[in-house]
Design a protein around this motif. Structure first.
Motif, PDB file in Angstrom:
ATOM      1  N   ARG A 294       0.743  -1.332   0.181  1.00  0.00           N
ATOM      2  CA  ARG A 294      -0.220   0.453  -0.387  1.00  0.00           C
ATOM      3  C   ARG A 294       1.150   1.427   0.037  1.00  0.00           C
ATOM      4  N   LEU A 295       2.282   1.273   1.192  1.00  0.00           N
ATOM      5  CA  LEU A 295       3.092   2.689   0.918  1.00  0.00           C
ATOM      6  C   LEU A 295       3.740   1.911   0.138  1.00  0.00           C
ATOM      7  N   ILE A 296       4.664   1.503  -0.535  1.00  0.00           N
ATOM      8  CA  ILE A 296       5.238   1.671  -1.203  1.00  0.00           C
ATOM      9  C   ILE A 296       5.603   1.075  -2.394  1.00  0.00           C
ATOM     10  N   ARG A 297       5.336  -0.565  -2.963  1.00  0.00           N
ATOM     11  CA  ARG A 297       5.303  -0.614  -4.079  1.00  0.00           C
ATOM     12  C   ARG A 297       4.465  -0.163  -4.924  1.00  0.00           C
ATOM     13  N   ARG A 298       3.356   0.253  -4.624  1.00  0.00           N
ATOM     14  CA  ARG A 298       1.987   1.791  -5.656  1.00  0.00           C
ATOM     15  C   ARG A 298       2.861   2.600  -6.628  1.00  0.00           C
TER      16      ARG A 298
ATOM     17  N   SER B 108      -0.693   9.775  -0.801  1.00  0.00           N
ATOM     18  CA  SER B 108      -1.293  10.523  -2.178  1.00  0.00           C
ATOM     19  C   SER B 108      -0.205  11.579  -2.739  1.00  0.00           C
ATOM     20  N   SER B 109       1.230  10.708  -2.575  1.00  0.00           N
ATOM     21  CA  SER B 109       2.650  10.228  -2.929  1.00  0.00           C
ATOM     22  C   SER B 109       3.555   9.338  -2.275  1.00  0.00           C
ATOM     23  N   LYS B 110       4.735   9.462  -3.142  1.00  0.00           N
ATOM     24  CA  LYS B 110       5.558   8.672  -2.858  1.00  0.00           C
ATOM     25  C   LYS B 110       6.652   9.003  -1.416  1.00  0.00           C
ATOM     26  N   GLU B 111       6.314  10.779  -1.922  1.00  0.00           N
ATOM     27  CA  GLU B 111       7.553  10.722   0.021  1.00  0.00           C
ATOM     28  C   GLU B 111       6.573   9.974   0.905  1.00  0.00           C
ATOM     29  N   GLU B 112       5.274  10.430   0.668  1.00  0.00           N
ATOM     30  CA  GLU B 112       4.538  10.289   1.915  1.00  0.00           C
ATOM     31  C   GLU B 112       4.305   8.906   2.416  1.00  0.00           C
ATOM     32  N   GLY B 113       4.621   7.392   1.708  1.00  0.00           N
ATOM     33  CA  GLY B 113       3.982   6.779   1.466  1.00  0.00           C
ATOM     34  C   GLY B 113       5.911   6.568   2.211  1.00  0.00           C
ATOM     35  N   GLU B 114       6.376   6.306   1.953  1.00  0.00           N
ATOM     36  CA  GLU B 114       8.139   6.078   2.463  1.00  0.00           C
ATOM     37  C   GLU B 114       7.804   7.149   3.791  1.00  0.00           C
ATOM     38  N   ARG B 115       7.854   7.950   4.306  1.00  0.00           N
ATOM     39  CA  ARG B 115       8.029   8.239   5.373  1.00  0.00           C
ATOM     40  C   ARG B 115       5.915   7.553   6.171  1.00  0.00           C
TER      41      ARG B 115
END
Length: 217
Positions: free
Chosen positions: A69-73, A135-142
């Motif tokens: 959900r947070l990284i692979r997508r 909403s973004s890759k950065e948010e997912g990584e965080r």
């Protein structure tokens, strides 16, 4: 433990009794235990700060759904290929299997799942709650790093040898501990007054000029 005093005592006697009463061994032991727990968490946090590689793709198996959900997508084709090469064929197969099983389990038991999913008209499985999707890759990584950090601090990484960090003083932040001890020391000190005469005399008490700004050690 509450400390009660006989009703016949005066308030002054009660004050003396309360001051004289030593701290219980139970309270002291509890304070030491709490201090040790804080020290352990601080050591684990410092370990993570100095070892950012801990948050590598190998953590995917810790929570396949959350990683999906947070990284692979947000991963590009090139990024997934690079990740696949680092895992190897068996690693890719294991991650795919665990992710598929976790999604099926989430569909069957939505109330106990950390991520919610629903099945589409063609049998595909996709997220049910849009708020769970960053909403973004950065948010997912965080968010991923924060969740894995909390998991590590709790001691939930069964693959990690925690005693190598918990029992090792090299992970103490000496500078931070000294700063906190210094702040605590100065906070407990009270400024003294400058008085022209003995502060116990009536005139001396009236001649107080103010705080010196110098601590009475």
């Amino acid at each position: 433990m509450p400390y009660f005093i006989a009703a016949m005592q005066t308030s002054a006697e009660q004050d003396m009794d309360q001051v004289a009463k030593p701290p219980s061994s139970h309270g002291k032991a509890h304070g030491e235990e709490r201090g040790q727990r804080i020290r352990v968490k601080n050591r684990r946090k410092r370990y993570l700060d100095l070892n950012p590689d801990y948050f590598s793709s190998s953590l995917e198996l810790a929570d396949p759904l959350l990683y999906d959900r947070l990284i692979r997508r947000f991963q590009s084709t090139a990024e997934r290929e690079a990740e696949g090469r680092s895992k190897g064929y068996s690693g890719i197969l294991e991650a795919d299997l665990m992710r598929s099983e976790a999604k099926v389990a989430a569909l069957a038991n939505p109330d106990s799942a950390t991520m919610t999913y629903k099945r589409g008209p063609n049998g595909e499985i996709y997220p049910d709650d849009k708020d769970e999707v960053p909403s973004s890759k950065e948010e997912g990584e965080r968010r991923w790093k924060k969740e894995m950090e909390i998991r590590f601090l709790r001691g939930d990484d069964n693959e990690f040898e925690y005693q190598n960090v918990d029992d090792d003083e090299q992970w103490d932040n000496k500078a931070e501990e000294e700063r906190e001890e210094e702040e605590k020391y100065f906070a407990e000190e009270e400024p003294r007054w400058i008085s022209g005469e003995d502060e116990n005399s009536p005139r001396g008490s009236m001649d107080r000029k103010g705080e010196t700004g110098v601590l009475d050690y």
